[in-house]
Design an enzyme around this catalytic site. Structure first.
Site, PDB file in Angstrom:
ATOM      1  N   SER A  53       0.828  -1.212   0.000  1.00  0.00           N
ATOM      2  CA  SER A  53       0.000   0.000   0.000  1.00  0.00           C
ATOM      3  C   SER A  53       0.856   1.254   0.000  1.00  0.00           C
ATOM      4  O   SER A  53       2.007   1.237   0.408  1.00  0.00           O
ATOM      5  CB  SER A  53      -0.893   0.035   1.242  1.00  0.00           C
ATOM      6  OG  SER A  53      -1.594  -1.162   1.386  1.00  0.00           O
TER       7      SER A  53
HETATM    8  N1  SAH Z   1       0.618  -5.232   4.493  1.00  0.00           N
HETATM    9  C1  SAH Z   1       1.201  -5.725   3.282  1.00  0.00           C
HETATM   10  C2  SAH Z   1       0.259  -5.527   2.119  1.00  0.00           C
HETATM   11  C3  SAH Z   1       0.126  -6.769   1.323  1.00  0.00           C
HETATM   12  S1  SAH Z   1      -1.147  -6.790   0.132  1.00  0.00           S
HETATM   13  C4  SAH Z   1       2.569  -5.142   3.039  1.00  0.00           C
HETATM   14  O1  SAH Z   1       3.019  -4.300   3.822  1.00  0.00           O
HETATM   15  O2  SAH Z   1       3.224  -5.562   2.090  1.00  0.00           O
HETATM   16  C5  SAH Z   1      -2.354  -7.812   0.910  1.00  0.00           C
HETATM   17  C6  SAH Z   1      -1.983  -9.225   1.172  1.00  0.00           C
HETATM   18  O3  SAH Z   1      -3.117  -9.880   1.716  1.00  0.00           O
HETATM   19  C7  SAH Z   1      -1.574 -10.028  -0.047  1.00  0.00           C
HETATM   20  O4  SAH Z   1      -0.275 -10.490   0.125  1.00  0.00           O
HETATM   21  C8  SAH Z   1      -2.590 -11.181  -0.082  1.00  0.00           C
HETATM   22  O5  SAH Z   1      -2.027 -12.418  -0.485  1.00  0.00           O
HETATM   23  C9  SAH Z   1      -3.015 -11.233   1.374  1.00  0.00           C
HETATM   24  N2  SAH Z   1      -4.285 -11.916   1.630  1.00  0.00           N
HETATM   25  C10 SAH Z   1      -5.448 -11.879   0.929  1.00  0.00           C
HETATM   26  N3  SAH Z   1      -6.377 -12.672   1.511  1.00  0.00           N
HETATM   27  C11 SAH Z   1      -5.790 -13.226   2.609  1.00  0.00           C
HETATM   28  C12 SAH Z   1      -6.216 -14.147   3.607  1.00  0.00           C
HETATM   29  N4  SAH Z   1      -7.447 -14.678   3.631  1.00  0.00           N
HETATM   30  N5  SAH Z   1      -5.336 -14.490   4.576  1.00  0.00           N
HETATM   31  C13 SAH Z   1      -4.083 -13.988   4.594  1.00  0.00           C
HETATM   32  N6  SAH Z   1      -3.610 -13.116   3.673  1.00  0.00           N
HETATM   33  C14 SAH Z   1      -4.455 -12.736   2.692  1.00  0.00           C
END
Ligand code: SAH
Length: 263
Positions: free
Chosen positions: A110
């Site tokens: 993000s």
């Molecule tokens: N906070 C992260 C943002 C990652 S984007 C950072 O700093 O990089 C969001 C993430 O949520 C993705 O990697 C995706 O795979 C994950 N995601 C989506 N659904 C999920 C679930 N049910 N359980 C765990 N992770 C999930």
């Protein structure tokens, strides 16, 4: 609480993946990042390109402040974590810009101001650190690193194995003993770490899973993106109070989808 050990895998995930990695005593679920820290310090490598300069992070901080980020704890945490350590080598020059960036596997990190905004909402202006915090969607591990400054313990779940491994790699040299990475389906939360002072999601679904509300402490807060009809998403804040669960819908946002199961 028992100190978590390697490998980082939730019990639910163990049951669904095969073959499971051997676990010495059958109990551990979370990895304590940094316990086997590499000897190199962040930014000390040849790829650092001067991006470890505090001036770059200060510039980002000034921009965040101008955008309305006013919580000094969030400001300090954002100024501390080196975002370029979490993005692809080809994109490091954009690491301190106000932009979301691809992190592989079709996912994105993000924008800094969205991270800061959500963390501010999560903290609710608390005087000190939050207690245990659950993060859904570890991604590259950047937000977990920022959270490590704002919470006593951070449990962060990722459903994509490759990203979970990458986050562990990214975080290793930072030596953050209060960050616990979990491989599993975050829609189920992580009951073993409950109750949580706060839960933050980096992926948006149709609704906030009941498990998160159940695993939230009384007085705790969930901050998550949620579908507001069609493809549109909005930031949602859920407060668990003695009078009941209160929902507030805030500004529109754009996050990757919350998906169930493992990948
Ligand atoms: N906070 C992260 C943002 C990652 S984007 C950072 O700093 O990089 C969001 C993430 O949520 C993705 O990697 C995706 O795979 C994950 N995601 C989506 N659904 C999920 C679930 N049910 N359980 C765990 N992770 C999930």
């Amino acid at each position: 609480m028992q100190r978590p050990r390697f490998p980082a895998q939730m019990p639910e995930a163990r049951n669904r993946t095969s073959p499971a990695k051997p676990i010495s005593n059958g109990k551990p679920t979370a990895a304590r990042v940094g316990s086997r820290a590499a000897s190199t310090m962040p930014g000390a490598g040849p790829q650092s390109l001067g991006l470890d300069s505090p001036a770059l992070r200060q510039r980002m901080l000034h921009r965040l402040t101008a955008q309305g980020v006013s919580d000094p704890h969030v400001q300090a945490a954002m100024a501390d974590v080196q975002r370029h350590l979490f993005v692809d080598t080809a994109l490091v020059n954009q690491a301190y810009e106000d932009t979301s960036l691809p992190i592989g596997f079709g996912q994105t990190i993000s924008k800094p101001n969205v991270v800061a905004r959500m963390l501010e909402l999560l903290r609710q202006g608390a005087a000190g650190r939050l207690g245990r915090v659950l993060e859904i969607g570890t991604g590259c591990g950047y937000q977990a690193a920022v959270l490590s400054h704002l919470a006593t313990e951070v449990y962060s779940i990722e459903r994509i194995r490759g990203l979970h491994d990458r986050a562990r790699e990214n975080l290793r040299s930072l030596r953050l003993p209060n960050v616990h990475l979990l491989f599993g389906d975050g829609m189920l939360g992580f009951a073993k770490g409950a109750p949580y002072a706060a839960i933050i999601a980096a992926a948006g679904g149709e609704s906030v899973p009941q498990a998160w509300v159940e695993q939230l402490a009384m007085g705790g807060r969930i901050v998550a993106p949620m579908s507001a009809g069609g493809a549109k998403q909005a930031l949602v804040v859920i407060d668990k109070t003695p009078q009941g669960v209160q929902h507030s819908v805030l500004e529109p946002v754009q996050f990757v989808p919350l998906k169930s199961g493992l990948a």
